[in-house]
Scaffold this motif. Structure first.
Motif, PDB file in Angstrom:
ATOM      1  N   HIS A  31     125.688 -38.391 123.765  1.00 41.89           N
ATOM      2  CA  HIS A  31     124.563 -38.763 125.006  1.00 41.89           C
ATOM      3  C   HIS A  31     125.253 -40.010 125.917  1.00 41.89           C
ATOM      4  O   HIS A  31     125.029 -39.851 127.105  1.00 41.89           O
ATOM      5  N   MET A  65     120.213 -30.072 128.154  1.00 40.65           N
ATOM      6  CA  MET A  65     120.703 -30.855 129.635  1.00 40.65           C
ATOM      7  C   MET A  65     122.177 -30.278 130.235  1.00 40.65           C
ATOM      8  O   MET A  65     122.921 -30.007 129.260  1.00 40.65           O
ATOM      9  N   ASN A 109     121.812 -32.805 138.804  1.00 42.20           N
ATOM     10  CA  ASN A 109     121.258 -33.497 137.703  1.00 42.20           C
ATOM     11  C   ASN A 109     122.660 -34.765 137.437  1.00 42.20           C
ATOM     12  O   ASN A 109     123.026 -34.721 136.643  1.00 42.20           O
ATOM     13  N   GLU A 111     122.511 -37.893 137.791  1.00 41.42           N
ATOM     14  CA  GLU A 111     122.171 -39.067 137.238  1.00 41.42           C
ATOM     15  C   GLU A 111     121.703 -38.726 135.493  1.00 41.42           C
ATOM     16  O   GLU A 111     121.651 -39.827 134.685  1.00 41.42           O
ATOM     17  N   GLY A 112     121.933 -37.621 135.147  1.00 42.39           N
ATOM     18  CA  GLY A 112     121.756 -37.189 133.527  1.00 42.39           C
ATOM     19  C   GLY A 112     120.450 -37.386 133.078  1.00 42.39           C
ATOM     20  O   GLY A 112     120.429 -37.984 132.090  1.00 42.39           O
ATOM     21  N   GLU A 113     119.394 -37.141 133.889  1.00 41.78           N
ATOM     22  CA  GLU A 113     118.090 -37.356 133.411  1.00 41.78           C
ATOM     23  C   GLU A 113     117.164 -36.086 133.015  1.00 41.78           C
ATOM     24  O   GLU A 113     116.015 -36.003 132.601  1.00 41.78           O
ATOM     25  N   GLY A 114     117.615 -34.948 133.462  1.00 41.43           N
ATOM     26  CA  GLY A 114     116.771 -33.867 133.438  1.00 41.43           C
ATOM     27  C   GLY A 114     117.327 -32.888 132.250  1.00 41.43           C
ATOM     28  O   GLY A 114     118.316 -32.349 132.437  1.00 41.43           O
ATOM     29  N   TYR A 115     116.174 -32.312 131.404  1.00 35.76           N
ATOM     30  CA  TYR A 115     116.506 -31.425 130.646  1.00 35.76           C
ATOM     31  C   TYR A 115     115.570 -30.356 131.223  1.00 35.76           C
ATOM     32  O   TYR A 115     114.612 -30.369 131.878  1.00 35.76           O
TER      33      TYR A 115
END
Length: 188
Positions: A31, A65, A109, A111-115
């Protein structure tokens, strides 16, 4: 049906256990490394990609994600999730007849914040997961994926044979052994 992009000299491309194979291991990274630009997967023939994951022990997946790579027009726009035996046998020829366990629309996504949350029942105690990405946000020829992350837990179960000993036919001296089992001794 994908090509590995950005796997040059000194770049770790497999985060799987020793002996694991497959190109998809480059996007299943820790992650903390989800925003690293490489390595990534890009579709090779058209915009569709199938990513298959196999687990050693049964797991329950609660969230998924997906982060696209490169320009946002090439990020995947939706995913169809297949589990169990369907996931193990899935290929492009069988997509029309297979029913996905869940379909989800994906936002860009970067920014890598959305699941997205999975449906609980089909994603419990699974040993295989296939993710089919049918299209991207910009109707581009190439879909690119940088990271696939799963949240959940393993169930400590093992897929192995059970050794059990049991008796099919009673032996003649069983009656003598258990003849006193239904007597009640009450002291006065």
């Amino acid at each position: 049906n994908a090509t590995l992009v950005g796997g040059g000299e000194g770049v770790k491309v497999s985060w799987g256990p020793e002996g694991s194979t497959g190109k998809a291991l480059c996007v299943c990274k820790p992650h903390a490394r989800r925003l690293e630009p490489g390595p990534s997967l890009s579709s090779d023939a058209d915009e569709q990609i199938i990513v298959k994951l196999q687990f050693n022990v049964p797991v329950s997946v609660r969230k998924i994600m997906v982060i696209g790579a490169g320009p946002s027009d090439g990020h995947p726009s939706s995913v169809q999730c297949f589990v169990g035996r369907t996931a193990e046998q899935l290929d492009f020829s069988e997509l029309d007849g297979a029913a996905p366990a869940q379909v989800a629309e994906l936002a860009v996504n970067a920014e890598g914040e959305g699941y997205f949350n999975t449906v609980r029942a089909p994603f419990t105690n699974i040993t295989a997961l296939a993710l089919f990405f049918p299209a991207n946000h910009g109707d581009e020829e190439v879909t690119s994926i940088r990271y696939i992350g799963l949240q959940g837990d393993h169930t400590h179960g093992q897929r192995m044979a059970v050794n059990a000993t049991y008796e099919l036919i009673a032996t003649p001296n069983d009656d003598a052994l258990f003849s006193h089992s239904h007597e009640h001794h009450l002291a006065p």
